[in-house]
Scaffold this motif. Sequence first.
Motif, PDB file in Angstrom:
ATOM      1  N   CYS A   1      -7.682  25.692 -32.178  1.00  0.00           N
ATOM      2  CA  CYS A   1      -6.221  25.402 -32.440  1.00  0.00           C
ATOM      3  C   CYS A   1      -5.325  25.968 -31.452  1.00  0.00           C
ATOM      4  N   THR A   2      -3.961  25.679 -31.352  1.00  0.00           N
ATOM      5  CA  THR A   2      -3.234  26.270 -30.313  1.00  0.00           C
ATOM      6  C   THR A   2      -2.979  27.604 -30.896  1.00  0.00           C
ATOM      7  N   PRO A   3      -2.332  28.335 -29.619  1.00  0.00           N
ATOM      8  CA  PRO A   3      -1.978  29.631 -29.723  1.00  0.00           C
ATOM      9  C   PRO A   3      -1.158  30.249 -30.979  1.00  0.00           C
ATOM     10  N   ASP A   4      -0.222  29.521 -31.414  1.00  0.00           N
ATOM     11  CA  ASP A   4       0.512  29.939 -32.488  1.00  0.00           C
ATOM     12  C   ASP A   4      -0.349  30.147 -33.860  1.00  0.00           C
ATOM     13  N   LEU A   5      -1.522  29.517 -33.967  1.00  0.00           N
ATOM     14  CA  LEU A   5      -2.526  29.879 -35.006  1.00  0.00           C
ATOM     15  C   LEU A   5      -3.500  30.663 -34.324  1.00  0.00           C
ATOM     16  N   GLY A   6      -3.465  31.308 -33.470  1.00  0.00           N
ATOM     17  CA  GLY A   6      -4.102  32.304 -32.642  1.00  0.00           C
ATOM     18  C   GLY A   6      -5.381  31.824 -32.089  1.00  0.00           C
ATOM     19  N   GLY A   7      -5.176  30.619 -31.590  1.00  0.00           N
ATOM     20  CA  GLY A   7      -6.350  29.747 -30.478  1.00  0.00           C
ATOM     21  C   GLY A   7      -5.937  29.980 -29.359  1.00  0.00           C
ATOM     22  N   ARG A   8      -6.780  29.268 -28.376  1.00  0.00           N
ATOM     23  CA  ARG A   8      -6.302  29.132 -27.025  1.00  0.00           C
ATOM     24  C   ARG A   8      -6.285  27.618 -26.493  1.00  0.00           C
ATOM     25  N   HIS A   9      -6.081  26.878 -27.238  1.00  0.00           N
ATOM     26  CA  HIS A   9      -6.184  25.262 -26.949  1.00  0.00           C
ATOM     27  C   HIS A   9      -4.762  24.633 -26.844  1.00  0.00           C
ATOM     28  N   SER A  10      -4.936  23.657 -25.925  1.00  0.00           N
ATOM     29  CA  SER A  10      -3.719  23.308 -25.586  1.00  0.00           C
ATOM     30  C   SER A  10      -3.376  22.010 -26.832  1.00  0.00           C
ATOM     31  N   THR A  11      -2.178  21.471 -26.924  1.00  0.00           N
ATOM     32  CA  THR A  11      -1.770  20.670 -27.773  1.00  0.00           C
ATOM     33  C   THR A  11      -2.925  19.260 -27.471  1.00  0.00           C
ATOM     34  N   THR A  12      -2.929  18.830 -26.200  1.00  0.00           N
ATOM     35  CA  THR A  12      -3.786  17.746 -26.009  1.00  0.00           C
ATOM     36  C   THR A  12      -5.094  17.992 -26.440  1.00  0.00           C
ATOM     37  N   ALA A  13      -5.782  19.177 -26.101  1.00  0.00           N
ATOM     38  CA  ALA A  13      -7.075  19.496 -26.230  1.00  0.00           C
ATOM     39  C   ALA A  13      -7.353  19.314 -27.872  1.00  0.00           C
ATOM     40  N   VAL A  14      -6.396  19.893 -28.856  1.00  0.00           N
ATOM     41  CA  VAL A  14      -6.580  19.670 -30.128  1.00  0.00           C
ATOM     42  C   VAL A  14      -6.623  18.305 -30.590  1.00  0.00           C
ATOM     43  N   VAL A  15      -5.815  17.608 -30.236  1.00  0.00           N
ATOM     44  CA  VAL A  15      -5.709  16.102 -30.606  1.00  0.00           C
ATOM     45  C   VAL A  15      -7.199  15.456 -30.108  1.00  0.00           C
ATOM     46  N   ASP A  16      -7.574  15.618 -28.655  1.00  0.00           N
ATOM     47  CA  ASP A  16      -8.846  15.158 -28.047  1.00  0.00           C
ATOM     48  C   ASP A  16      -9.901  15.475 -29.139  1.00  0.00           C
ATOM     49  N   ALA A  17      -9.898  16.782 -29.651  1.00  0.00           N
ATOM     50  CA  ALA A  17     -11.042  17.231 -30.500  1.00  0.00           C
ATOM     51  C   ALA A  17     -10.790  16.673 -31.791  1.00  0.00           C
ATOM     52  N   LEU A  18      -9.881  16.501 -32.422  1.00  0.00           N
ATOM     53  CA  LEU A  18      -9.552  15.904 -33.627  1.00  0.00           C
ATOM     54  C   LEU A  18     -10.195  14.468 -33.793  1.00  0.00           C
ATOM     55  N   LEU A  19      -9.654  13.486 -32.666  1.00  0.00           N
ATOM     56  CA  LEU A  19     -10.066  12.296 -32.504  1.00  0.00           C
ATOM     57  C   LEU A  19     -11.707  12.060 -32.217  1.00  0.00           C
ATOM     58  N   GLY A  20     -12.247  13.208 -31.892  1.00  0.00           N
ATOM     59  CA  GLY A  20     -13.540  13.133 -31.435  1.00  0.00           C
ATOM     60  C   GLY A  20     -14.411  13.317 -32.695  1.00  0.00           C
ATOM     61  N   VAL A  21     -13.682  14.084 -33.682  1.00  0.00           N
ATOM     62  CA  VAL A  21     -14.625  14.313 -34.558  1.00  0.00           C
ATOM     63  C   VAL A  21     -14.425  13.336 -36.099  1.00  0.00           C
ATOM     64  N   LEU A  22     -13.235  12.485 -35.597  1.00  0.00           N
ATOM     65  CA  LEU A  22     -12.676  11.731 -36.888  1.00  0.00           C
ATOM     66  C   LEU A  22     -13.774  10.787 -36.937  1.00  0.00           C
ATOM     67  N   ASP A  23     -13.826  10.384 -38.533  1.00  0.00           N
ATOM     68  CA  ASP A  23     -15.264   9.543 -39.036  1.00  0.00           C
ATOM     69  C   ASP A  23     -14.495   8.016 -39.166  1.00  0.00           C
ATOM     70  N   PRO A  24     -14.825   7.365 -38.168  1.00  0.00           N
ATOM     71  CA  PRO A  24     -14.249   5.796 -38.530  1.00  0.00           C
ATOM     72  C   PRO A  24     -14.696   5.188 -39.877  1.00  0.00           C
ATOM     73  N   ALA A  25     -16.012   5.431 -40.276  1.00  0.00           N
ATOM     74  CA  ALA A  25     -16.531   4.863 -41.418  1.00  0.00           C
ATOM     75  C   ALA A  25     -15.640   5.182 -42.758  1.00  0.00           C
ATOM     76  N   ALA A  26     -15.073   6.615 -42.412  1.00  0.00           N
ATOM     77  CA  ALA A  26     -14.018   6.833 -43.605  1.00  0.00           C
ATOM     78  C   ALA A  26     -12.657   6.262 -43.713  1.00  0.00           C
ATOM     79  N   LEU A  27     -12.371   5.677 -42.875  1.00  0.00           N
ATOM     80  CA  LEU A  27     -11.182   4.952 -42.731  1.00  0.00           C
ATOM     81  C   LEU A  27     -11.670   3.348 -43.154  1.00  0.00           C
ATOM     82  N   GLY A  28     -12.604   2.897 -43.277  1.00  0.00           N
ATOM     83  CA  GLY A  28     -13.138   1.653 -43.488  1.00  0.00           C
ATOM     84  C   GLY A  28     -12.911   0.616 -42.112  1.00  0.00           C
ATOM     85  N   ALA A  29     -12.991   1.487 -41.136  1.00  0.00           N
ATOM     86  CA  ALA A  29     -12.412   0.629 -39.787  1.00  0.00           C
ATOM     87  C   ALA A  29     -13.472   1.021 -38.756  1.00  0.00           C
ATOM     88  N   PRO A  30     -14.615   0.353 -39.014  1.00  0.00           N
ATOM     89  CA  PRO A  30     -15.980   0.535 -37.985  1.00  0.00           C
ATOM     90  C   PRO A  30     -15.546   0.007 -36.369  1.00  0.00           C
TER      91      PRO A  30
END
Length: 371
Positions: A327-356
């Motif tokens: 998370c970003t510093p305002d939430l107590g983390g040490r990650h950048s905006t870009t890093a948070v988005v990278d990490a989120l898209l990295g764990v996003l499950d495509p199958a849950a979208l019906g979009a293999p």
Amino acid sequence: MPAAEQPVVGLAVGRGTGPELAAVFERVLRVLTAAHPLGVRIVRSPRRYHSYVSLRGQDGPAGIQELTGRDAEHYERFCRDLAAAGTTAVFRTAINAQSLYLVRRRLRAVKVDLLRDGETSLLLVRDQAQGFYTGENRHTPGEITRTMAFSRETTEAVVRHALERARREWPDGRIDRIVMAYKFHLLDGAFDAWVAGIAERLGVRIEVFQPDTVNRNLIAHGLPERTLLIAGNEWADIMHVVLLDRFGAERQESRCTENVCLDPGAAGLVEYQTVHGSADDLAGRDLVNPVATVRAAALVAERHAGVPGAVAAVEAALAALDDKGVCTPDLGGRHSTTAVVDALLGVLDPAALGAPGTDAATGAAALVGEP
């Protein structure tokens, strides 16, 4: 939405951290809609709208007033053009509130937020179309006169939409209580008389209270399981954070919300926004919290671009990031905006979208200050 139709989404960008969050929105939305055969078309407003901080650099109140008016006129036209073209969603980063509420009045907008805590739920509908926030200023030496208006027609439009949304959220039709929180005692008895007539025509019971009475009742008695609260913006804006806390919700910096246009010339257009402001002090530093923007992209993808499961998939990914402390510093983390988005898209499950085969960008979450 039929697969043959390309989803179209509007995008309006303010100053401060607006450009960074607009980039986050575009990136996440394109990943979520990657399986659509025609992709998604994003129509970006050509004007970058002022934040309050950027306006302060102008030459006095006259210069600020002029630019405020220009921004309002441009954004109003942008929204009306989107609606006329059949576009149903626009995402907007934070802009100067004075410009924004001029547009809110002209488009007769309401803000809608559903809060839940176990079996108790509160549907908060904020009347942004009338009252102090939507007023205009006249300057004379040493004095500002602010003029505003309330109307029976607008009040009824707000109430009708609130009831429509309540029936959509609670399909069995049960609403335990309908409350309106307005400074009605300053309006010569006209406002509460209007509401009484509206309630009689619609066949519902509406209780009109002064905001301090609503606060007292909330503290003393809590809420029934289903409450529809229609509120003047003067109170609802201030109380939003308190209500979030009351319902055990997240901080407002991580939330997004929707604004619905009731004016016939823009009917059908829903504006999504982050709840937090423009955060000009963080501009260009890659530190702004992207969570609310990510959530807005998920709502737009699911509701307006035919991607069922987008909201649930994004919430699951956000929970995974929370477990990892990303998370970003305002939430107590040490990650950048870009890093948070990278990490989120990295764990996003495509199958849950019906979009293999969704091409979700991956990458390690770099800490702020690291290469």
